[in-house]
Design a protein around this motif. Structure first.
Motif, PDB file in Angstrom:
ATOM      1  N   LEU A 384       6.155   5.297  -2.476  1.00 21.97           N
ATOM      2  CA  LEU A 384       4.927   4.610  -2.866  1.00 21.97           C
ATOM      3  C   LEU A 384       5.035   4.056  -4.284  1.00 21.97           C
ATOM      4  CD1 LEU A 384       2.170   3.713  -2.044  1.00 21.97           C
ATOM      5  CD2 LEU A 384       1.285   5.993  -2.552  1.00 21.97           C
ATOM      6  N   THR A 385       5.727   4.776  -5.155  1.00 20.37           N
ATOM      7  CA  THR A 385       5.923   4.284  -6.519  1.00 20.37           C
ATOM      8  C   THR A 385       6.611   2.920  -6.508  1.00 20.37           C
ATOM      9  OG1 THR A 385       5.991   6.482  -7.520  1.00 20.37           O
ATOM     10  CG2 THR A 385       7.120   4.722  -8.703  1.00 20.37           C
ATOM     11  N   ALA A 386       7.691   2.791  -5.740  1.00 23.19           N
ATOM     12  CA  ALA A 386       8.429   1.536  -5.709  1.00 23.19           C
ATOM     13  C   ALA A 386       7.645   0.433  -5.011  1.00 23.19           C
ATOM     14  CB  ALA A 386       9.783   1.727  -5.036  1.00 23.19           C
ATOM     15  N   CYS A 387       6.863   0.778  -3.996  1.00 22.20           N
ATOM     16  CA  CYS A 387       6.027  -0.238  -3.346  1.00 22.20           C
ATOM     17  C   CYS A 387       5.001  -0.803  -4.332  1.00 22.20           C
ATOM     18  CB  CYS A 387       5.328   0.354  -2.130  1.00 22.20           C
ATOM     19  SG  CYS A 387       6.422   0.609  -0.711  1.00 22.20           S
ATOM     20  N   LEU A 388       4.337   0.084  -5.068  1.00 22.07           N
ATOM     21  CA  LEU A 388       3.355  -0.376  -6.042  1.00 22.07           C
ATOM     22  C   LEU A 388       4.021  -1.161  -7.163  1.00 22.07           C
ATOM     23  CD1 LEU A 388       1.185   2.862  -6.254  1.00 22.07           C
ATOM     24  CD2 LEU A 388       0.466   0.684  -5.276  1.00 22.07           C
ATOM     25  N   ALA A 389       5.168  -0.673  -7.638  1.00 22.33           N
ATOM     26  CA  ALA A 389       5.831  -1.331  -8.766  1.00 22.33           C
ATOM     27  C   ALA A 389       6.340  -2.719  -8.386  1.00 22.33           C
ATOM     28  CB  ALA A 389       6.974  -0.467  -9.278  1.00 22.33           C
ATOM     29  N   THR A 390       6.989  -2.843  -7.212  1.00 22.58           N
ATOM     30  CA  THR A 390       7.502  -4.154  -6.824  1.00 22.58           C
ATOM     31  C   THR A 390       6.364  -5.108  -6.463  1.00 22.58           C
ATOM     32  OG1 THR A 390       7.866  -3.406  -4.536  1.00 22.58           O
ATOM     33  CG2 THR A 390       9.735  -3.255  -6.065  1.00 22.58           C
TER      34      THR A 390
END
Length: 404
Positions: A384-390
Motif C-alpha cells: 500500500l505504501t508503494a501504491c500511494l507513493a507512485t
C-alpha cells in the motif's frame, strides 16, 4: 464526490453504433483504487478538473477488503529496510517511496481525521482497524476538490463502455491506475495489459506474488486443515525467514509462505526448520534422552501436532536419525496458488516504457502508477505504501504537465 452535473454532461453525436458520448476534461484517472485516488487528490488540489473512471460499482473495493482484517497502511522502520523490501527490478519505486513513505503517509491519514497506532512489528494501522472511515473521509476531500467519479465504466483502450453507452474522454492528461491481476472479483483483472501490449508497449507477464503454495495432501492431513504452524523457520536457498502460516485444504497459506513466495516462484527449493532455536546436535541429544514411542519423543522435543503432521507427511518413511530432517524438512509442492488467489502480482508495465515522472515515453501526458507497474513487495504495509507513493508521484507529474 461529484457524480453528475452540467460540467460532466457529454456532447452526444450519432455514430454507426448508436449514440456515443464525448467528454472534455483536464485530467482523467482510470481506476479508483488507492493509487488512482491519491493521483486524483494531487490533481484536484492543483486545481485541475478531474474525472475518475472505475469499472466496479464502487471505488476502492480491494482497499476495503484488505481493511477487513485491519488496514495495514504502512510500516514504521528504517528507510533503508523499506527500500530493500522492494528488491531488484523495482525501478524508481524505492526512490519514490523515499519521498512519500511511512511518515508522510501517517501525516496524510491523520489529516483525514484517522488516528493511527503502530504495532509491535512496526506495522501502522488506523485505530478504527478498518478502511471504510478513511475512505469516506478521502472521498469527501476529493469532493471538495470537485473531482468527479464514474463507476461501471470499463476502459476499452480508447474509450469506455458505460451503462449509458460508449463514451470517449478528451483529457489533457491521463493517469492509468488499473491495478494488477489478482482478486479479479474486486476489479483487478489485468485486462488492460492486452490493450497496452497490442500497441507495442512492453508488459511483463503477470505472476502471483504473496501467494500460497499448492500441496497435494494425503487423506491423513484433513483433520489439520486450518491449523496454524508456528515457531518454524522457512528456508529458501541461503535465506531464512520466520513467520506463521496455516495448513489449508489447498496447501500452505499465510504470511510466512508469502514472505518466500518470490524465491519459490523463481525456482528456489523450500524447506522448514521445525526447531530453529536448537542445533542439530541438540535435537539429536534430546530425542535420545526421551522415552517411549516416536510420537511421544517428538512431543517431548516440543513439536506441536501441526509440526509433527508435516514431518510425517513430507518425510515418511522416517530415517533413524531425525535431527537433519527436523532442521531442514523439504516441502514438496506443486507451485504457487493461481494468480487470482494471490494477494498481489508481479509483472506489469515495464520500466523501459516510462520516464522519471512515470509518464509513458511514447504518449506524452499519459502516466501510470500503482500495481500496474512491474514491481512487487512483501506484505506488511509495503504494498500500500508503494501504491500511494507512485500514485502521488504520477498525480503531481500530471499536474505539472498541465502547467498547474
Amino acid at each position: 464526490m461529484v457524480r453528475e452535473g452540467e460540467a460532466a454532461k457529454a456532447l452526444r453525436y450519432r455514430t454507426g453504433a448508436g449514440y456515443t458520448a464525448r467528454m472534455k476534461i483536464d485530467a482523467l484517472v482510470v481506476g479508483a483504487g488507492p493509487a488512482g485516488l491519491v493521483a486524483a487528490e494531487e490533481l484536484g488540489r492543483a486545481g485541475a478538473r478531474v474525472l475518475v473512471a472505475e469499472r466496479m460499482p464502487s471505488p476502492a473495493r480491494k482497499f476495503l477488503m484488505a481493511g477487513k482484517s485491519g488496514l495495514n497502511l504502512t510500516k514504521d522502520e528504517d528507510p533503508a529496510l523499506i527500500a530493500a523490501a522492494y528488491g531488484a527490478g523495482a525501478g524508481p519505486v524505492p526512490r519514490i517511496v523515499g519521498a512519500f513513505g511511512p511518515a508522510e503517509i501517517r501525516a496524510w491519514a491523520e489529516g483525514l481525521g484517522q488516528p493511527l497506532f503502530t504495532g509491535s512489528t512496526g506495522r501502522v494501522f488506523p485505530v478504527a482497524m478498518k478502511a471504510s472511515p478513511l475512505l469516506r473521509a478521502w472521498l469527501t476531500r476529493l469532493d471538495g476538490f470537485g473531482v468527479q467519479l464514474r463507476t461501471r465504466w470499463h476502459w476499452t483502450g480508447d474509450g469506455f463502455d458505460t451503462p449509458e453507452g460508449p463514451v470517449r474522454v478528451d483529457a489533457r492528461a491521463t493517469v492509468l491506475a488499473m491495478g494488477g491481476a489478482s482478486w479479479r472479483r474486486l476489479g483487478s483483472d489485468g485486462a488492460w495489459a492486452v490493450h497496452l501490449a497490442a500497441t507495442g508497449l512492453p508488459v511483463a507477464l503477470f505472476q502471483p506474488a504473496n501467494a500460497g503454495l499448492s500441496v497435494a495432501w494425503s487423506n491423513h492431513m484433513s483433520p489439520l486443515f486450518g491449523a496454524p504452524v508456528k515457531n518454524v523457520a522457512l528456508l529458501t536457498g541461503d535465506v531464512e525467514a520466520r513467520g506463521e502460516f496455516v495448513i489449508a485444504r489447498t496447501g500452505l497459506e499465510g504470511g510466512g509462505i508469502y514472505a518466500v513466495s518470490r524465491a519459490v516462484r523463481e525456482g528456489a527449493p523450500l524447506a522448514l526448520d521445525l526447531k530453529p532455536d536448537l542445533t542439530e546436535a541438540e535435537i539429536r541429544a534430546r530425542l535420545a534422552r526421551a522415552k517411549g514411542s516416536l510420537g511421544n519423543r517428538l512431543r517431548k522435543l516440543g513439536l506441536d501436532p501441526a509440526q509433527r503432521a508435516l514431518l510425517m507427511e513430507f518425510a515418511r518413511p522416517l530415517p533413524d536419525d531425525l535431527a537433519p530432517l527436523i532442521k531442514r524438512l523439504p516441502v514438496p509442492h506443486e507451485g504457487l496458488r493461481p494468480l487470482d488467489e494471490a494477494i498481489s502480482t508481479a509483472g506489469g508495465l515495464m520500466w523501459d516504457a516510462l520516464d522519471v515522472d512515470l509518464m509513458l515515453k511514447d504518449r506524452p501526458g499519459t502516466f501510470a502508477c500503482g500495481e500496474m507497474l512491474d514491481w512487487e513487495a512483501p506484505t506488511g504495509g509495503y504494498l500500500l505504501t508503494a501504491c500511494l507513493a507512485t500514485g502521488r508521484h504520477a498525480g503531481q507529474a500530471a499536474a505539472r504537465f498541465l502547467g498547474l
